[in-house]
Design a protein around this motif. Structure first.
Motif, PDB file in Angstrom:
ATOM      1  N   ALA A 189       0.835  -1.194   0.000  1.00  0.00           N
ATOM      2  CA  ALA A 189       0.000   0.000   0.000  1.00  0.00           C
ATOM      3  C   ALA A 189       0.871   1.246   0.000  1.00  0.00           C
ATOM      4  O   ALA A 189       1.846   1.336   0.738  1.00  0.00           O
ATOM      5  CB  ALA A 189      -0.916  -0.007   1.224  1.00  0.00           C
ATOM      6  N   GLY A 190       0.510   2.196  -0.873  1.00  0.00           N
ATOM      7  CA  GLY A 190       1.248   3.453  -0.925  1.00  0.00           C
ATOM      8  C   GLY A 190       2.381   3.481  -1.928  1.00  0.00           C
ATOM      9  O   GLY A 190       2.938   4.544  -2.194  1.00  0.00           O
ATOM     10  N   ILE A 191       2.744   2.337  -2.518  1.00  0.00           N
ATOM     11  CA  ILE A 191       3.786   2.326  -3.547  1.00  0.00           C
ATOM     12  C   ILE A 191       3.089   2.264  -4.906  1.00  0.00           C
ATOM     13  O   ILE A 191       2.488   1.253  -5.266  1.00  0.00           O
ATOM     14  CB  ILE A 191       4.758   1.146  -3.383  1.00  0.00           C
ATOM     15  N   VAL A 192       3.163   3.366  -5.640  1.00  0.00           N
ATOM     16  CA  VAL A 192       2.478   3.457  -6.929  1.00  0.00           C
ATOM     17  C   VAL A 192       3.502   3.442  -8.061  1.00  0.00           C
ATOM     18  O   VAL A 192       4.672   3.784  -7.859  1.00  0.00           O
ATOM     19  CB  VAL A 192       1.601   4.723  -7.015  1.00  0.00           C
ATOM     20  N   ARG A 193       3.062   3.068  -9.231  1.00  0.00           N
ATOM     21  CA  ARG A 193       3.957   2.934 -10.378  1.00  0.00           C
ATOM     22  C   ARG A 193       3.781   4.114 -11.335  1.00  0.00           C
ATOM     23  O   ARG A 193       2.666   4.550 -11.606  1.00  0.00           O
ATOM     24  CB  ARG A 193       3.689   1.615 -11.096  1.00  0.00           C
ATOM     25  N   PHE A 194       4.911   4.589 -11.843  1.00  0.00           N
ATOM     26  CA  PHE A 194       4.958   5.611 -12.885  1.00  0.00           C
ATOM     27  C   PHE A 194       5.433   4.926 -14.156  1.00  0.00           C
ATOM     28  O   PHE A 194       6.537   4.383 -14.197  1.00  0.00           O
ATOM     29  CB  PHE A 194       5.932   6.732 -12.520  1.00  0.00           C
ATOM     30  N   GLN A 195       4.612   4.953 -15.201  1.00  0.00           N
ATOM     31  CA  GLN A 195       4.927   4.284 -16.467  1.00  0.00           C
ATOM     32  C   GLN A 195       5.420   5.302 -17.487  1.00  0.00           C
ATOM     33  O   GLN A 195       4.876   6.402 -17.582  1.00  0.00           O
ATOM     34  CB  GLN A 195       3.686   3.580 -17.007  1.00  0.00           C
ATOM     35  N   THR A 196       6.438   4.928 -18.271  1.00  0.00           N
ATOM     36  CA  THR A 196       6.908   5.810 -19.334  1.00  0.00           C
ATOM     37  C   THR A 196       6.729   5.152 -20.700  1.00  0.00           C
ATOM     38  O   THR A 196       6.596   3.931 -20.826  1.00  0.00           O
ATOM     39  CB  THR A 196       8.403   6.182 -19.173  1.00  0.00           C
ATOM     40  N   TRP A 197       6.715   6.008 -21.727  1.00  0.00           N
ATOM     41  CA  TRP A 197       6.735   5.605 -23.132  1.00  0.00           C
ATOM     42  C   TRP A 197       7.806   6.414 -23.834  1.00  0.00           C
ATOM     43  O   TRP A 197       8.025   7.595 -23.521  1.00  0.00           O
ATOM     44  CB  TRP A 197       5.388   5.879 -23.809  1.00  0.00           C
ATOM     45  N   ASN A 198       8.469   5.809 -24.816  1.00  0.00           N
ATOM     46  CA  ASN A 198       9.498   6.480 -25.590  1.00  0.00           C
ATOM     47  C   ASN A 198       8.969   6.814 -26.987  1.00  0.00           C
ATOM     48  O   ASN A 198       8.366   5.965 -27.647  1.00  0.00           O
ATOM     49  CB  ASN A 198      10.741   5.590 -25.731  1.00  0.00           C
ATOM     50  N   ARG A 199       9.219   8.040 -27.421  1.00  0.00           N
ATOM     51  CA  ARG A 199       8.764   8.459 -28.745  1.00  0.00           C
ATOM     52  C   ARG A 199       9.576   7.760 -29.833  1.00  0.00           C
ATOM     53  O   ARG A 199      10.804   7.671 -29.755  1.00  0.00           O
ATOM     54  CB  ARG A 199       8.892   9.977 -28.881  1.00  0.00           C
ATOM     55  N   THR A 200       8.876   7.275 -30.866  1.00  0.00           N
ATOM     56  CA  THR A 200       9.524   6.641 -32.005  1.00  0.00           C
ATOM     57  C   THR A 200       9.234   7.465 -33.254  1.00  0.00           C
ATOM     58  O   THR A 200       8.645   8.540 -33.186  1.00  0.00           O
ATOM     59  CB  THR A 200       9.009   5.202 -32.186  1.00  0.00           C
ATOM     60  N   LYS A 201       9.640   6.958 -34.394  1.00  0.00           N
ATOM     61  CA  LYS A 201       9.394   7.673 -35.641  1.00  0.00           C
ATOM     62  C   LYS A 201       7.896   7.832 -35.880  1.00  0.00           C
ATOM     63  O   LYS A 201       7.108   6.964 -35.534  1.00  0.00           O
ATOM     64  CB  LYS A 201      10.027   6.923 -36.818  1.00  0.00           C
ATOM     65  N   GLY A 202       7.531   8.962 -36.460  1.00  0.00           N
ATOM     66  CA  GLY A 202       6.130   9.222 -36.724  1.00  0.00           C
ATOM     67  C   GLY A 202       5.361   9.655 -35.504  1.00  0.00           C
ATOM     68  O   GLY A 202       4.122   9.600 -35.490  1.00  0.00           O
ATOM     69  N   ASP A 203       6.081  10.086 -34.459  1.00  0.00           N
ATOM     70  CA  ASP A 203       5.458  10.544 -33.212  1.00  0.00           C
ATOM     71  C   ASP A 203       4.584   9.478 -32.575  1.00  0.00           C
ATOM     72  O   ASP A 203       3.589   9.775 -31.925  1.00  0.00           O
ATOM     73  CB  ASP A 203       4.646  11.828 -33.435  1.00  0.00           C
ATOM     74  N   ARG A 204       4.974   8.218 -32.743  1.00  0.00           N
ATOM     75  CA  ARG A 204       4.339   7.130 -32.012  1.00  0.00           C
ATOM     76  C   ARG A 204       5.107   6.926 -30.703  1.00  0.00           C
ATOM     77  O   ARG A 204       6.226   7.409 -30.538  1.00  0.00           O
ATOM     78  CB  ARG A 204       4.379   5.839 -32.836  1.00  0.00           C
ATOM     79  N   PHE A 205       4.503   6.206 -29.777  1.00  0.00           N
ATOM     80  CA  PHE A 205       5.154   5.934 -28.497  1.00  0.00           C
ATOM     81  C   PHE A 205       5.143   4.438 -28.221  1.00  0.00           C
ATOM     82  O   PHE A 205       4.140   3.758 -28.461  1.00  0.00           O
ATOM     83  CB  PHE A 205       4.438   6.662 -27.354  1.00  0.00           C
ATOM     84  N   GLU A 206       6.266   3.926 -27.720  1.00  0.00           N
ATOM     85  CA  GLU A 206       6.353   2.537 -27.294  1.00  0.00           C
ATOM     86  C   GLU A 206       6.637   2.482 -25.802  1.00  0.00           C
ATOM     87  O   GLU A 206       7.225   3.411 -25.232  1.00  0.00           O
ATOM     88  CB  GLU A 206       7.458   1.806 -28.061  1.00  0.00           C
ATOM     89  N   VAL A 207       6.211   1.396 -25.158  1.00  0.00           N
ATOM     90  CA  VAL A 207       6.342   1.257 -23.712  1.00  0.00           C
ATOM     91  C   VAL A 207       7.808   1.335 -23.304  1.00  0.00           C
ATOM     92  O   VAL A 207       8.684   0.710 -23.917  1.00  0.00           O
ATOM     93  CB  VAL A 207       5.722  -0.070 -23.247  1.00  0.00           C
ATOM     94  N   GLY A 208       8.087   2.125 -22.279  1.00  0.00           N
ATOM     95  CA  GLY A 208       9.443   2.295 -21.768  1.00  0.00           C
ATOM     96  C   GLY A 208       9.564   1.807 -20.336  1.00  0.00           C
ATOM     97  O   GLY A 208       8.864   0.884 -19.903  1.00  0.00           O
ATOM     98  N   ARG A 209      10.448   2.445 -19.616  1.00  0.00           N
ATOM     99  CA  ARG A 209      10.718   2.053 -18.245  1.00  0.00           C
ATOM    100  C   ARG A 209       9.562   2.397 -17.314  1.00  0.00           C
ATOM    101  O   ARG A 209       8.668   3.168 -17.658  1.00  0.00           O
ATOM    102  CB  ARG A 209      12.004   2.713 -17.742  1.00  0.00           C
ATOM    103  N   GLN A 210       9.638   1.838 -16.121  1.00  0.00           N
ATOM    104  CA  GLN A 210       8.626   2.051 -15.098  1.00  0.00           C
ATOM    105  C   GLN A 210       9.344   2.293 -13.779  1.00  0.00           C
ATOM    106  O   GLN A 210      10.421   1.751 -13.536  1.00  0.00           O
ATOM    107  CB  GLN A 210       7.745   0.795 -15.016  1.00  0.00           C
ATOM    108  N   TYR A 211       8.744   3.121 -12.940  1.00  0.00           N
ATOM    109  CA  TYR A 211       9.381   3.500 -11.684  1.00  0.00           C
ATOM    110  C   TYR A 211       8.373   3.433 -10.548  1.00  0.00           C
ATOM    111  O   TYR A 211       7.157   3.447 -10.776  1.00  0.00           O
ATOM    112  CB  TYR A 211       9.972   4.911 -11.794  1.00  0.00           C
ATOM    113  N   ALA A 212       8.875   3.352  -9.327  1.00  0.00           N
ATOM    114  CA  ALA A 212       8.017   3.234  -8.147  1.00  0.00           C
ATOM    115  C   ALA A 212       8.167   4.461  -7.262  1.00  0.00           C
ATOM    116  O   ALA A 212       9.281   4.967  -7.054  1.00  0.00           O
ATOM    117  CB  ALA A 212       8.372   1.978  -7.360  1.00  0.00           C
TER     118      ALA A 212
END
Length: 353
Positions: A189-212
């Motif tokens: 309880a109290g530990i939440v996740r921060f999700q990232t995405w990395n920009r690729t060609k064509g301004d698309r995003f793919e799943v990146g790292r995650q942090y707590a």
């Protein structure tokens, strides 16, 4: 890609923010910041209830869950009742509104907002959860992938009404970050996740790292905003019936945190380096400036604060705008708060892990 400091470049939204005036709307409290300290790092200039319980073009103005600075210096805002507003940066007066919907035409519980460098809108939805790209007129242009574990149970391990709340682009515009509001099932309880995405060609995003990130006891994360040096402003919020809201503003540094995308359960005792955070201010300590509350609050200035945008910056000093979500409830208020925030140097101040 790893989160990193980018000193030479900032996002288009932050660049546009420098155009915003420090003055508030005409009906806001006209006090200067002198004597309006909430803490050594934060002061409040003024607040405005100008939009409370109003309507624009037949749409209720309120339920605000996120703010962003548009490329022309105006404000964009989303309500969690599927409306995307354009607001005047000085008066907050609505200038446009368009409905938002998912691919089937169903309403969205829209909670996070980013204006991308091409002017399109990235909107985080809390129901699935989701991040979609919309045109200015509300057409869906793209949908980002979301890790299975972050989906609401039974599809994943997230709790209903506890998923993506905050959304922000890091300096340079190459990394998008979303904050979960509450912990996943199986995480402490109290530990939440921060999700990232990395920009690729064509301004698309793919799943990146995650942090707590560890919240204070009983609080969740309703919003997160990247600062120009790669750190984060994080809002923590909670509500106690008969007492009112708790809202705290933290400065957080994810750059040395562990990538938790491969960690199934976060216990706080597993060697994972959490995002480090420094308390900037507990908003209960701000002067009330004559504000009134419609329900019990420890400070009548407080309400259900949920949206945040950095509207200006200079040498470690930020202008920050907050907004409360009134839930279209007679006992709550749509209120804007204009803050000045000084980001302290790393290694100074109270650090909480």
């Amino acid at each position: 890609m790893r989160l990193r400091t980018v000193l030479a470049t900032v996002t288009a939204g932050l660049a546009a923010a420098t155009c915003l005036t420090a003055a508030g709307p005409a009906n806001a409290r006209p006090d200067s910041s002198a004597g309006h300290a909430c803490s050594p790092a934060v002061s409040i200039d003024r607040f405005s209830d100008a939009l409370d319980k109003t309507a624009y073009e037949g749409t209720f103005v309120g339920n605000f869950s996120a703010l962003a600075v548009d490329r022309d210096g105006s404000l964009a805002a989303v309500s969690d009742r599927s409306a995307l507003f354009g607001l005047d940066a000085r008066t907050f007066a609505p200038e446009s509104v368009v409905p938002l919907a998912d691919e089937s035409g169903a309403a969205l519980d829209s909670e996070g907002l980013v204006v991308d460098r091409d002017g399109t809108r990235l909107v985080a939805g809390e129901t699935e959860p989701s991040v979609r790209r919309y045109s200015r007129d509300g057409r869906i242009l793209d949908r980002l992938p979301v890790p299975d574990a972050l989906r609401v149970a039974p599809a994943g391990r997230a709790v209903s009404n506890g998923t993506f709340e905050g959304l922000t682009l890091l300096p340079g515009g190459r990394t998008l970050l979303a904050s979960m509001e509450y912990a996943l099932a199986g995480d402490s309880a109290g530990i939440v996740r921060f999700q990232t995405w990395n920009r690729t060609k064509g301004d698309r995003f793919e799943v990146g790292r995650q942090y707590a990130y560890r919240t204070d006891t009983g609080l969740g994360v309703p919003e997160v905003q990247a600062t120009p040096d790669g750190r984060l402003l994080v809002l923590e919020r909670g509500f106690t019936a008969g007492v009112g809201n708790t809202v705290r503003l933290y400065l957080a540094d994810p750059r040395r945190a562990t990538d938790t995308s491969g960690v199934e359960n976060l216990t706080g005792q597993d060697g994972v380096r959490l995002i480090r955070k420094t308390l900037l201010a507990d908003i209960v300590n701000c002067p009330s400036l004559g504000a009134t509350a419609k329900q019990p609050q420890p400070n009548p200035l407080l309400d259900n604060i949920e949206g945040m945008a950095i509207t200006g910056y200079s040498k470690g000093r930020l202008k920050v705008l907050l907004v409360s979500d009134d839930n279209q409830n007679a006992a709550q208020t749509t209120r804007f708060y204009s803050l000045r925030v000084r980001t302290t140097p790393q290694g100074r101040g109270e650090l909480r892990d």
